[in-house]
Design an enzyme around this catalytic site. Structure first.
Site, short mmCIF file in Angstrom:
data_model
loop_
_atom_site.label_atom_id
_atom_site.label_comp_id
_atom_site.label_asym_id
_atom_site.label_seq_id
_atom_site.Cartn_x
_atom_site.Cartn_y
_atom_site.Cartn_z
N THR A 1 -1.89 9.26 5.45
CA THR A 1 -1.58 10.33 6.39
C THR A 1 -2.72 11.33 6.28
O THR A 1 -2.97 11.89 5.21
CB THR A 1 -0.24 10.99 6.05
OG1 THR A 1 0.80 10.04 6.29
CG2 THR A 1 0.01 12.22 6.91
N LYS B 1 2.66 10.96 13.61
CA LYS B 1 3.18 11.27 12.27
C LYS B 1 3.33 12.78 12.08
O LYS B 1 4.31 13.26 11.50
CB LYS B 1 2.23 10.69 11.21
CG LYS B 1 2.58 11.01 9.75
CD LYS B 1 3.68 10.15 9.18
CE LYS B 1 4.16 10.60 7.81
NZ LYS B 1 3.52 9.96 6.70
N LYS C 1 1.18 18.70 1.80
CA LYS C 1 -0.08 18.09 2.26
C LYS C 1 0.00 17.76 3.75
O LYS C 1 -0.90 18.10 4.53
CB LYS C 1 -0.36 16.81 1.46
CG LYS C 1 -1.56 16.02 1.96
CD LYS C 1 -1.48 14.53 1.64
CE LYS C 1 -2.09 13.72 2.76
NZ LYS C 1 -1.96 12.27 2.61
#
Lengths: 293, 293
Positions: B96, B171, B239
């Site tokens: 990601t 995402k 994150k």
């Protein structure tokens, strides 16, 4: 058969009162605007001059009015329900209002030997018409058991939540979660659009996993189509969020997510979007981008 | 059979690489810590000295590493993947990371006639072990079609999202929605607890309606039990949210809900809760109440 009273014949109350009448209960009614009562009177409902008279005639009185101040007035003002309350009567407030107000009203009613059940609903006007409302009811368990057949004429998913005020608190918890899902889905839609994503693909992809929610399934498709008609109106949501903020502050809580969302909706309302559906929150996020750019 | 390369054998990468090997693909591997590769080497995987050597040997290289700087390093540093990229090779970044970084890496790879597919996942280590990850893949449609059999060894719900970067953007949209559901559910739980509600009743009541969401179904019961073990770890969520904030700012957007939630999680991480599950957000809301009181 138990005599039922009903006060508040708005878009929710009228069909709800209709279900009670259809189920054979004698129905005593009063509302601010008498014309709204005509259809029910034709079907057999009995008009009362004021709230006090409703309470004098009925064994169980249901109220569903707009704002906390309206609830307070119906119960506690001159010629209000508390004045007419009889020993053993049960009152059911189905308005969405302050839990602390329900506790205060219950205290007044108890002086006459009567009790309050606070029973706010969700499911909107569609649920009211179809008799499929969700009802969250707080109060004495014995009172809940007594009124369950009446509530069952109006709703499907009827839950006893605990002591007086807990119905409203449960409704507030519901609205607090929705505030979160609304901001999350709105920001994701604005982000996805700006990123050039195919929004239908984006929504169907993420709706299956940990981002899945009712708002994504039901409101995101409307936003994508540019449909901002109200399923639930912004001004009504603001009313509920203000109650939740008032109550949370009274309990010493600070809920920054709720405050943020309420603030964004208030700005939308000030700009004239108050009668749009809650999905119009995307407009507030889009405007923030413009402010920045 | 197409030769596959794999870089990044962490808690996600190891089982994912295992599935590829089990399906008969020749597998070339490299990772920072060689010991993590031993089990795969025993099963037939071929060790390479660096990322460049993986790219020289494989036709399709998969990467799943930690932070954007790790992705950048694996692809663009000396002895990195781009140096070893062959004409016609396909690279799949399943980390990601920043959509804009994927676009930059793709540009570098194209100089060698190779292409990138950005294919982040959701479903966690359980999904990685069971081969049931959700995969959001962006890039050239022809490349997606070619690598679909390989992705199918690792995931179940595999969606082509559009051009390069769109997998990461999807995402990010997913994480933005989750930020909203997390704050909504957390604030509702803190509110309900303070109001004295039976939280199991509260959750089961509101989960059926417009407040319904995965977070309420799956994480609220854990909070009620006092279980803060990580399904998804706070530091990993931070994150992801930082990437979403970085990308949204780059596009001129201001997402106040996302920023608020990221800020609350950062405070939790600073206080030592970074390895708790994301449901520990309730602790931040509870602390705000203490500050006030």
């Amino acid at each position: 058969m138990i005599k039922v009273g009903f006060i508040g014949l708005g878009v929710m109350g009228s069909p709800m009162a209709g279900h009670i009448l259809e189920n054979g209960y004698p129905l005593y009614i009063n509302t601010r605007t008498r014309e709204k009562a005509e259809a029910l009177i034709e079907k057999g409902a009995i008009w009362c001059r004021n709230a006090k008279e409703v309470a004098e005639n009925a064994d169980c009185v249901i109220t569903i009015v707009g704002f906390p101040k309206d609830v307070e007035k119906v119960y506690l003002s001159e010629d209000g329900l508390a004045e007419g309350a009889k020993d053993g009567s049960i009152f059911i407030d189905m308005s969405t209002t302050e839990p602390s107000l329900e506790i205060a009203i219950n205290k007044e009613l108890k002086k006459k030997g009567a009790h309050l059940v606070d029973a706010p609903v969700s499911g909107g006007d569609v649920g009211a018409r179809n008799g499929t409302l969700s009802i969250m009811a707080g109060g004495r368990r014995e009172d809940f058991d007594k009124i369950l057949p009446i509530l069952s004429t109006m709703g499907k998913n009827i839950v006893y939540t605990g002591e007086i005020g807990s119905g409203q608190h449960t409704k507030m918890a519901n609205q607090i979660v929705i505030a979160g899902t609304m901001i999350g889905v709105s920001e994701a839609l604005v982000y996805g659009k700006k990123a050039g994503l195919d929004l239908d693909t984006m929504v169907s992809t993420i709706a299956k996993g940990a981002a899945g929610c009712w708002t994504l399934d039901n409101l995101a498709p409307r936003v994508i189509k540019g449909d901002f008609d109200p399923g639930f109106m912004i001004d009504h949501f603001i009313k509920d969020m203000k109650i939740a903020i008032y109550e949370s502050r009274a309990m010493g809580l600070n809920l920054p997510g709720l405050r943020l969302v309420e603030d964004l909706y208030e700005k939308l309302s000030e700009e004239g979007y108050g009668r749009n559906g809650t999905q119009a929150l995307v407009k507030a996020i889009e405007e923030l981008a413009k402010d920045k750019g």
